[in-house]
Write a protein that holds these residues in place. Structure first.
Motif, PDB file in Angstrom:
ATOM      1  N   TYR A 177      -6.647   0.995  -7.086  1.00  0.00           N
ATOM      2  CA  TYR A 177      -7.189   2.121  -6.326  1.00  0.00           C
ATOM      3  C   TYR A 177      -8.298   1.570  -5.447  1.00  0.00           C
ATOM      4  O   TYR A 177      -9.217   0.900  -5.928  1.00  0.00           O
ATOM      5  CB  TYR A 177      -7.733   3.210  -7.269  1.00  0.00           C
ATOM      6  N   PHE A 200       0.843  -1.197   0.000  1.00  0.00           N
ATOM      7  CA  PHE A 200       0.000   0.000   0.000  1.00  0.00           C
ATOM      8  C   PHE A 200       0.876   1.245   0.000  1.00  0.00           C
ATOM      9  O   PHE A 200       1.672   1.447   0.917  1.00  0.00           O
ATOM     10  CB  PHE A 200      -0.930  -0.004   1.211  1.00  0.00           C
ATOM     11  N   LEU A 201       0.757   2.051  -1.046  1.00  0.00           N
ATOM     12  CA  LEU A 201       1.480   3.324  -1.116  1.00  0.00           C
ATOM     13  C   LEU A 201       0.846   4.352  -0.189  1.00  0.00           C
ATOM     14  O   LEU A 201       1.541   5.178   0.405  1.00  0.00           O
ATOM     15  CB  LEU A 201       1.496   3.838  -2.548  1.00  0.00           C
ATOM     16  N   ASN A 202      -0.492   4.342  -0.096  1.00  0.00           N
ATOM     17  CA  ASN A 202      -1.253   5.164   0.845  1.00  0.00           C
ATOM     18  C   ASN A 202      -2.578   4.437   1.087  1.00  0.00           C
ATOM     19  O   ASN A 202      -2.703   3.265   0.752  1.00  0.00           O
ATOM     20  CB  ASN A 202      -1.437   6.606   0.341  1.00  0.00           C
ATOM     21  N   HIS A 203      -3.584   5.099   1.649  1.00  0.00           N
ATOM     22  CA  HIS A 203      -4.851   4.433   1.973  1.00  0.00           C
ATOM     23  C   HIS A 203      -5.628   3.987   0.735  1.00  0.00           C
ATOM     24  O   HIS A 203      -6.453   3.085   0.816  1.00  0.00           O
ATOM     25  CB  HIS A 203      -5.741   5.343   2.820  1.00  0.00           C
ATOM     26  N   HIS A 204      -5.383   4.615  -0.415  1.00  0.00           N
ATOM     27  CA  HIS A 204      -6.179   4.334  -1.600  1.00  0.00           C
ATOM     28  C   HIS A 204      -5.415   3.659  -2.738  1.00  0.00           C
ATOM     29  O   HIS A 204      -6.025   3.137  -3.662  1.00  0.00           O
ATOM     30  CB  HIS A 204      -6.801   5.630  -2.137  1.00  0.00           C
ATOM     31  N   LEU A 205      -4.104   3.673  -2.722  1.00  0.00           N
ATOM     32  CA  LEU A 205      -3.317   3.194  -3.855  1.00  0.00           C
ATOM     33  C   LEU A 205      -2.387   2.055  -3.423  1.00  0.00           C
ATOM     34  O   LEU A 205      -1.718   2.158  -2.391  1.00  0.00           O
ATOM     35  CB  LEU A 205      -2.497   4.356  -4.425  1.00  0.00           C
ATOM     36  N   SER A 206      -2.377   0.963  -4.224  1.00  0.00           N
ATOM     37  CA  SER A 206      -1.499  -0.162  -3.898  1.00  0.00           C
ATOM     38  C   SER A 206      -0.886  -0.746  -5.164  1.00  0.00           C
ATOM     39  O   SER A 206      -1.435  -0.629  -6.261  1.00  0.00           O
ATOM     40  CB  SER A 206      -2.268  -1.254  -3.151  1.00  0.00           C
TER      41      SER A 206
END
Length: 111
Positions: free
Chosen positions: A109, A51-57
């Motif tokens: 996403y 996970f790069l952030n809460h929405h993107l992996s």
């Protein structure tokens, strides 16, 4: 995050062509190229997701599959009723083990 799973696999491939040749001959014929492959098996999947952030992996998967298949290939000449004139037929069956290092790479996403 790492994950794993297993799947069942069913493969059915069919390719067939009949091309006319020798129209001015006494016995016109067709060139036949026929290929049929049927296989069943199991697939193991292992993957990882970052996970790069809460929405993107970013994620990647590898697979190991074991299949048993049957193949029939016909090559040569047939008449217009598809009866063999000069036809070679090959039938094979066997087991295949294959490893796909990177079977899938995904950018996702999450809502």
């Amino acid at each position: 995050m790492f994950y794993y799973s297993s799947d069942l696999r069913f493969i059915y491939q069919l390719q067939a062509t009949n091309v006319g040749i020798g129209i001015n001959q006494q016995a016109p014929s067709l060139v036949r190229d026929y290929y049929r492959h049927i296989a069943v098996g199991i697939v193991g999947v292992i993957g990882g997701k970052f996970f790069l952030n809460h929405h993107l992996s970013l994620s990647a998967e590898s697979t190991l599959s074991l299949t048993h298949g049957w193949t029939r290939r016909e090559m040569g000449e047939v008449d217009f009723n598809l009866r063999p004139i000069n036809l070679s037929i090959e039938e094979t069956s066997g087991v295949a083990l294959s490893l796909n290092g990177i079977a899938a790479f995904m950018i996702s996403y999450h809502f």
